[in-house]
Design a protein around this motif. Structure first.
Motif, PDB file in Angstrom:
ATOM      1  N   TYR A  70       9.861   4.896   4.626  1.00  0.00           N
ATOM      2  CA  TYR A  70       8.865   4.017   3.989  1.00  0.00           C
ATOM      3  C   TYR A  70       7.822   3.575   4.994  1.00  0.00           C
ATOM      4  O   TYR A  70       6.612   3.719   4.768  1.00  0.00           O
ATOM      5  N   TRP A  71       8.269   3.031   6.130  1.00  0.00           N
ATOM      6  CA  TRP A  71       7.331   2.512   7.115  1.00  0.00           C
ATOM      7  C   TRP A  71       6.640   3.627   7.875  1.00  0.00           C
ATOM      8  O   TRP A  71       5.525   3.447   8.388  1.00  0.00           O
ATOM      9  N   MET A  72       7.258   4.808   7.951  1.00  0.00           N
ATOM     10  CA  MET A  72       6.586   5.975   8.518  1.00  0.00           C
ATOM     11  C   MET A  72       5.376   6.343   7.680  1.00  0.00           C
ATOM     12  O   MET A  72       4.272   6.569   8.194  1.00  0.00           O
ATOM     13  N   ALA A  73       5.560   6.398   6.354  1.00  0.00           N
ATOM     14  CA  ALA A  73       4.454   6.730   5.454  1.00  0.00           C
ATOM     15  C   ALA A  73       3.397   5.635   5.473  1.00  0.00           C
ATOM     16  O   ALA A  73       2.184   5.919   5.502  1.00  0.00           O
ATOM     17  N   ALA A  74       3.823   4.374   5.464  1.00  0.00           N
ATOM     18  CA  ALA A  74       2.875   3.257   5.491  1.00  0.00           C
ATOM     19  C   ALA A  74       2.015   3.304   6.752  1.00  0.00           C
ATOM     20  O   ALA A  74       0.786   3.131   6.696  1.00  0.00           O
ATOM     21  N   ALA A  75       2.655   3.547   7.903  1.00  0.00           N
ATOM     22  CA  ALA A  75       1.914   3.602   9.161  1.00  0.00           C
ATOM     23  C   ALA A  75       0.939   4.773   9.187  1.00  0.00           C
ATOM     24  O   ALA A  75      -0.162   4.668   9.729  1.00  0.00           O
ATOM     25  N   LYS A 124      -2.808   1.413  -2.718  1.00  0.00           N
ATOM     26  CA  LYS A 124      -3.302   0.295  -3.525  1.00  0.00           C
ATOM     27  C   LYS A 124      -3.756  -0.868  -2.632  1.00  0.00           C
ATOM     28  O   LYS A 124      -4.817  -1.455  -2.849  1.00  0.00           O
ATOM     29  N   ALA A 125      -2.924  -1.205  -1.623  1.00  0.00           N
ATOM     30  CA  ALA A 125      -3.238  -2.352  -0.766  1.00  0.00           C
ATOM     31  C   ALA A 125      -4.523  -2.137   0.018  1.00  0.00           C
ATOM     32  O   ALA A 125      -5.303  -3.080   0.233  1.00  0.00           O
ATOM     33  N   LEU A 126      -4.776  -0.899   0.468  1.00  0.00           N
ATOM     34  CA  LEU A 126      -5.953  -0.605   1.272  1.00  0.00           C
ATOM     35  C   LEU A 126      -7.122  -0.093   0.438  1.00  0.00           C
ATOM     36  O   LEU A 126      -8.193   0.185   0.973  1.00  0.00           O
ATOM     37  N   ASP A 127      -6.885   0.058  -0.879  1.00  0.00           N
ATOM     38  CA  ASP A 127      -7.935   0.503  -1.797  1.00  0.00           C
ATOM     39  C   ASP A 127      -8.463   1.876  -1.389  1.00  0.00           C
ATOM     40  O   ASP A 127      -9.666   2.122  -1.316  1.00  0.00           O
ATOM     41  N   VAL A 128      -7.530   2.809  -1.105  1.00  0.00           N
ATOM     42  CA  VAL A 128      -7.893   4.178  -0.725  1.00  0.00           C
ATOM     43  C   VAL A 128      -7.192   5.142  -1.683  1.00  0.00           C
ATOM     44  O   VAL A 128      -5.971   5.250  -1.682  1.00  0.00           O
ATOM     45  N   GLY A 200      15.654  -0.860  17.713  1.00  0.00           N
ATOM     46  CA  GLY A 200      14.432  -1.648  17.821  1.00  0.00           C
ATOM     47  C   GLY A 200      13.755  -1.805  16.479  1.00  0.00           C
ATOM     48  O   GLY A 200      14.047  -1.096  15.510  1.00  0.00           O
ATOM     49  N   GLU A 201      12.836  -2.750  16.407  1.00  0.00           N
ATOM     50  CA  GLU A 201      12.091  -3.006  15.177  1.00  0.00           C
ATOM     51  C   GLU A 201      11.052  -1.916  14.947  1.00  0.00           C
ATOM     52  O   GLU A 201      10.288  -1.576  15.842  1.00  0.00           O
ATOM     53  N   VAL A 202      11.032  -1.378  13.739  1.00  0.00           N
ATOM     54  CA  VAL A 202      10.035  -0.373  13.374  1.00  0.00           C
ATOM     55  C   VAL A 202       8.721  -1.072  13.041  1.00  0.00           C
ATOM     56  O   VAL A 202       8.721  -2.136  12.400  1.00  0.00           O
ATOM     57  N   PRO A 203       7.561  -0.516  13.459  1.00  0.00           N
ATOM     58  CA  PRO A 203       6.274  -1.120  13.074  1.00  0.00           C
ATOM     59  C   PRO A 203       6.136  -1.196  11.556  1.00  0.00           C
ATOM     60  O   PRO A 203       6.339  -0.209  10.856  1.00  0.00           O
ATOM     61  N   LYS A 204       5.802  -2.379  11.081  1.00  0.00           N
ATOM     62  CA  LYS A 204       5.679  -2.611   9.636  1.00  0.00           C
ATOM     63  C   LYS A 204       4.220  -2.973   9.326  1.00  0.00           C
ATOM     64  O   LYS A 204       3.733  -4.032   9.691  1.00  0.00           O
ATOM     65  N   ALA A 205       3.551  -2.047   8.658  1.00  0.00           N
ATOM     66  CA  ALA A 205       2.132  -2.253   8.334  1.00  0.00           C
ATOM     67  C   ALA A 205       1.961  -3.414   7.358  1.00  0.00           C
ATOM     68  O   ALA A 205       2.788  -3.622   6.472  1.00  0.00           O
ATOM     69  N   ASN A 206       0.872  -4.151   7.530  1.00  0.00           N
ATOM     70  CA  ASN A 206       0.518  -5.258   6.639  1.00  0.00           C
ATOM     71  C   ASN A 206      -0.803  -4.885   5.970  1.00  0.00           C
ATOM     72  O   ASN A 206      -1.869  -4.993   6.577  1.00  0.00           O
ATOM     73  N   GLY A 207      -0.730  -4.409   4.728  1.00  0.00           N
ATOM     74  CA  GLY A 207      -1.911  -3.904   4.041  1.00  0.00           C
ATOM     75  C   GLY A 207      -3.055  -4.896   3.928  1.00  0.00           C
ATOM     76  O   GLY A 207      -4.185  -4.600   4.346  1.00  0.00           O
ATOM     77  N   PRO A 208      -2.823  -6.094   3.374  1.00  0.00           N
ATOM     78  CA  PRO A 208      -3.926  -7.059   3.239  1.00  0.00           C
ATOM     79  C   PRO A 208      -4.553  -7.462   4.566  1.00  0.00           C
ATOM     80  O   PRO A 208      -5.780  -7.584   4.667  1.00  0.00           O
ATOM     81  N   ALA A 210      -4.539  -5.663   7.403  1.00  0.00           N
ATOM     82  CA  ALA A 210      -5.253  -4.505   7.930  1.00  0.00           C
ATOM     83  C   ALA A 210      -6.596  -4.342   7.240  1.00  0.00           C
ATOM     84  O   ALA A 210      -7.618  -4.051   7.885  1.00  0.00           O
ATOM     85  N   LYS A 211      -6.632  -4.548   5.936  1.00  0.00           N
ATOM     86  CA  LYS A 211      -7.878  -4.412   5.182  1.00  0.00           C
ATOM     87  C   LYS A 211      -8.892  -5.458   5.638  1.00  0.00           C
ATOM     88  O   LYS A 211     -10.088  -5.153   5.793  1.00  0.00           O
ATOM     89  N   ALA A 212      -8.449  -6.701   5.865  1.00  0.00           N
ATOM     90  CA  ALA A 212      -9.343  -7.766   6.310  1.00  0.00           C
ATOM     91  C   ALA A 212      -9.899  -7.470   7.700  1.00  0.00           C
ATOM     92  O   ALA A 212     -11.100  -7.669   7.961  1.00  0.00           O
ATOM     93  N   VAL A 213      -9.039  -7.004   8.608  1.00  0.00           N
ATOM     94  CA  VAL A 213      -9.472  -6.677   9.971  1.00  0.00           C
ATOM     95  C   VAL A 213     -10.488  -5.543   9.946  1.00  0.00           C
ATOM     96  O   VAL A 213     -11.534  -5.600  10.604  1.00  0.00           O
ATOM     97  N   MET A 214     -10.208  -4.499   9.169  1.00  0.00           N
ATOM     98  CA  MET A 214     -11.115  -3.353   9.126  1.00  0.00           C
ATOM     99  C   MET A 214     -12.451  -3.714   8.481  1.00  0.00           C
ATOM    100  O   MET A 214     -13.500  -3.211   8.883  1.00  0.00           O
ATOM    101  N   SER A 215     -12.434  -4.595   7.498  1.00  0.00           N
ATOM    102  CA  SER A 215     -13.678  -5.045   6.877  1.00  0.00           C
ATOM    103  C   SER A 215     -14.541  -5.800   7.885  1.00  0.00           C
ATOM    104  O   SER A 215     -15.764  -5.586   7.961  1.00  0.00           O
TER     105      SER A 215
END
Length: 336
Positions: A70-75, A124-128, A200-208, A210-215
């Motif tokens: 899941y987090w592999m695909a999200a990243a 959906k979260a990133l609107d792509v 170890g903790e796997v990187p967990k993407a935060n869609g909202p 990430a979208k705000a930062v990229m905007s």
């Protein structure tokens, strides 16, 4: 840093890139390798129309070593979009390329389902939107299945290819910012692999987020404040900064790890964490306050500056200073 730069999955792909024609129709405005030193870019920019400065941005996201599908695909989705935005792309659409084992076996099917759920959630979260894709299943041998892998390709638009942002450093004294939060997320990282460590903790993407930062980053680019930009991915801040120094013939970076917005206090975690959603940005020195206002309320901080001389220098959490000449960085990265 030198060891990771020479790792086969992180070193220069010049031998492959030069094999294929990435100059077809003489329409490649920003190339995979940038500048006189051939440093790595986050994405390629094409100018397909002779009567328009509008361009296409092509980027990729790939994180096969993350152990949770899941987090592999999200990243991978977030990275493909982030690489696109890093050069000035927007209105991104994505394509998927699954390479998986036999989906008739429960564990393979379970991980494939997890990856598909992430594709839905983060597109959906990133609107792509997904506009196409390719699935390659049943990739197995008597030794077992291939590593579950999802490659995401991003296709974006840039209004003017002349304003595309690249990775090489532009001006001595310009501030260097890290945008995004650094967490203790080293599960599946290049650093842990180099040490032979699991867990170890796997990187967990935060869609909202990430979208705000990229905007905000796109806004600052359109205003002409951003001079250079590089996404933070495999190898963390350490390798992102090293690659910016590699691409810059006469300039380097000096930074202080204590200034990095972080949820960990370990120097190695801060410099090698592979938390998603982050950028290293060189801003115009005369417009630093303006840049900071754009990112008000978002995680980020000024962590250093561009310095004269080809080198990467930084201070760790204990106050120890390190400096690596860019010639050594290039030798490790290229192998010559």
């Amino acid at each position: 840093i030198l060891s990771l730069l020479s790792e086969p999955n992180l070193r220069s792909r010049e031998g492959v890139i030069r094999t294929y024609d990435h100059e077809v129709r003489a329409a490649t405005a920003i190339k995979p390798l940038q500048g006189p030193e051939g440093g790595p870019n986050d994405a390629a920019v094409l100018k397909p129309l002779s009567n328009s400065w509008m361009g296409l941005v092509i980027s990729c996201g790939l994180n096969p070593f993350l152990p949770d599908a899941y987090w592999m695909a999200a990243a991978s989705i977030e990275e493909a979009v982030r690489n696109n935005v890093a050069v000035g792309g927007r209105r991104v659409a994505i394509l998927d390329n699954f390479v998986w084992g036999n989906p008739e076996k429960e564990d393979r099917m379970g991980s494939l389902l997890r990856a598909c759920e992430a594709c839905y959630d983060f597109s959906k979260a990133l609107d792509v939107p997904f506009i196409s894709g390719k699935d390659s299943l049943y990739n197995e041998s008597p030794l077992g299945p291939v590593r579950p892998t999802l490659l995401i390709t991003g296709i974006g638009i840039i209004p003017d290819v002349r304003r595309a942002v690249t990775t090489e450093l532009k001006g001595e004294g310009n501030p260097i910012y890290v945008i995004g939060m650094t967490k203790d997320e080293l599960g599946g990282s290049a650093y842990y692999r180099s040490k032979g460590l699991d867990g170890g903790e796997v990187p967990k993407a935060n869609g909202p987020m990430a979208k705000a930062v990229m905007s905000a980053l796109t806004t600052s680019m359109d205003m002409g404040i951003v001079r250079a930009c590089h996404d933070v991915s495999e190898g963390g801040i350490g390798l992102a900064a090293a690659e910016m120094a590699i691409a810059s013939p006469r300039r380097g970076i000096k930074m202080d790890l204590k200034r990095v917005p972080s949820q960990t206090k370990r120097s190695d975690s801060i410099i090698f964490s592979e938390s998603t959603g982050r950028f290293l940005v060189e801003a115009d020195a005369g417009r630093a306050e303006e840049f900071e206002r754009i990112f008000y309320g978002l995680p980020g901080a000024r962590i250093g500056e561009v310095v004269d001389g080809s080198r990467l220098a930084f201070m760790d959490m204990g106050g120890r200073e390190y400096s690596i000449d860019s010639k050594r960085l290039r030798l490790a990265w290229r192998g010559y």
